[in-house]
Design an enzyme around this catalytic site. Structure first.
Site, PDB file in Angstrom:
ATOM      1  CB  ILE A  14      60.744  16.983  34.740  1.00  0.00           C
ATOM      2  CG1 ILE A  14      61.534  18.087  35.435  1.00  0.00           C
ATOM      3  CG2 ILE A  14      61.587  15.749  34.428  1.00  0.00           C
ATOM      4  CD1 ILE A  14      62.886  18.356  34.879  1.00  0.00           C
ATOM      5  CB  ALA A  76      41.983   6.132  49.413  1.00  0.00           C
ATOM      6  CD  GLU A  96      39.186   1.781  46.350  1.00  0.00           C
ATOM      7  OE1 GLU A  96      40.059   2.178  45.573  1.00  0.00           O
ATOM      8  OE2 GLU A  96      39.288   1.873  47.600  1.00  0.00           O
ATOM      9  CD  GLU A 119      48.328  12.038  47.657  1.00  0.00           C
ATOM     10  OE1 GLU A 119      47.533  11.163  47.311  1.00  0.00           O
ATOM     11  OE2 GLU A 119      49.376  11.795  48.264  1.00  0.00           O
ATOM     12  CD  GLU A 140      40.812  -0.499  31.219  1.00  0.00           C
ATOM     13  OE1 GLU A 140      41.701  -0.010  30.514  1.00  0.00           O
ATOM     14  OE2 GLU A 140      39.781  -1.012  30.760  1.00  0.00           O
TER      15      GLU A 140
END
Lengths: 180, 180
Positions: A14, A76, A96, A119, A140
């Site tokens: 899809i 994460a 991060e 996942e 970004e």
């Protein structure tokens, strides 16, 4: 294990996006009937439970469009193609939080939403952080702010739903059982 | 909290299925640039941490097409339209395990994959199970088998990845911190 296996009769693709893919599989059920399964393909992710020298937990605040709110999560990020999870974990920590480490311990891995998505999140722990001399730029289109909080404060933020995701909920319990 | 809010410029609806919907939002980022967000809409779910009189944890084994394997999870299910989570929790417990209860304690709630999905799971606890006199039929395309296992055995199955999802990983740590 393949118990109650659902064999694929047909796959309808899809959507093929930047992050996720969507397909609908027609399947044969264990009783011979057929059904459809809506399936999200995801590259997988890492999350890092990181403790500072002061025994604070490192969080990042980030706006989550899916939730239309910003929440505090443990650092994460998504796996890049072919990248080893530990490499991703170190990179995401650096981008991060401004910290790096040479000691990442794999705590566990888990599927976040096995009912519809593949996942898989690899969860790492470190209490051996070193501050980077210079900031490293992340994606970004990603805007994050770092926090360092003791476990008790984080538990309070979870009650207030400022912390509100599965991996971070897991992390707080993990630290509680670890007794740190 | 709306920190780093991403305002929606446009929403492209891609898919509207039985379980999930997919849309791609064009957004304005905090720095004025634009980006796209691939978003899954999910009705939300419940999960039940259920302890038997013998202090065993109730699991269901189920084939997960997204993973192409069967895993053991705590009983869980999707919210029906307009249904209160506690009602869903009782119904799923009955359908999947043959137990019922009048005592469901809300432990917490968390988003499973905030990076791309709005699935929110409400996690309940009960140690006051009553066996149903008759089996209640669940979804016709759902095949599950019940297990009752002590925490130590469940932790071993997690190491073997027979237990391999976020809500069940959370449940095992929850029971460990609860000391049962």
């Amino acid at each position: 294990m393949k118990k109650f296996e659902e064999k694929t009769i047909d796959t309808e693709k899809i959507f093929d996006g930047k992050v996720i893919k969507l397909q609908v599989d027609s399947v044969t059920l264990p009783d011979g009937n057929t059904s459809k399964r809506e399936l999200i393909k995801h590259p997988g992710a890492v999350a890092i439970i990181a403790l500072t020298e002061e025994n604070n937990i490192v969080f990042v605040e980030q706006y989550r469009k899916a939730l239309e709110k910003s929440i505090l999560e443990i650092p994460a990020g998504k796996l890049e193609d072919g990248e080893a999870p530990e490499v991703t974990a170190k990179r995401e920590l650096e981008e991060e939080t401004g910290y790096t480490t040479d000691h990442l311990e794999l705590v566990t891995s888990f599927y976040t939403s096995p009912g519809f998505a593949d996942e898989l999140v690899y969860v790492y722990f470190t209490n051996q952080l070193k501050r980077l001399q210079e900031d490293i730029a992340g994606d970004e289109d990603e805007f994050v702010e770092k926090y360092e909080l003791p476990l008790g404060e984080a538990e309070r933020l979870m009650e207030e739903k400022r912390i509100h995701d599965a991996k971070t909920a897991y992390a707080l319990l993990y630290l509680k059982t670890r007794g740190e």
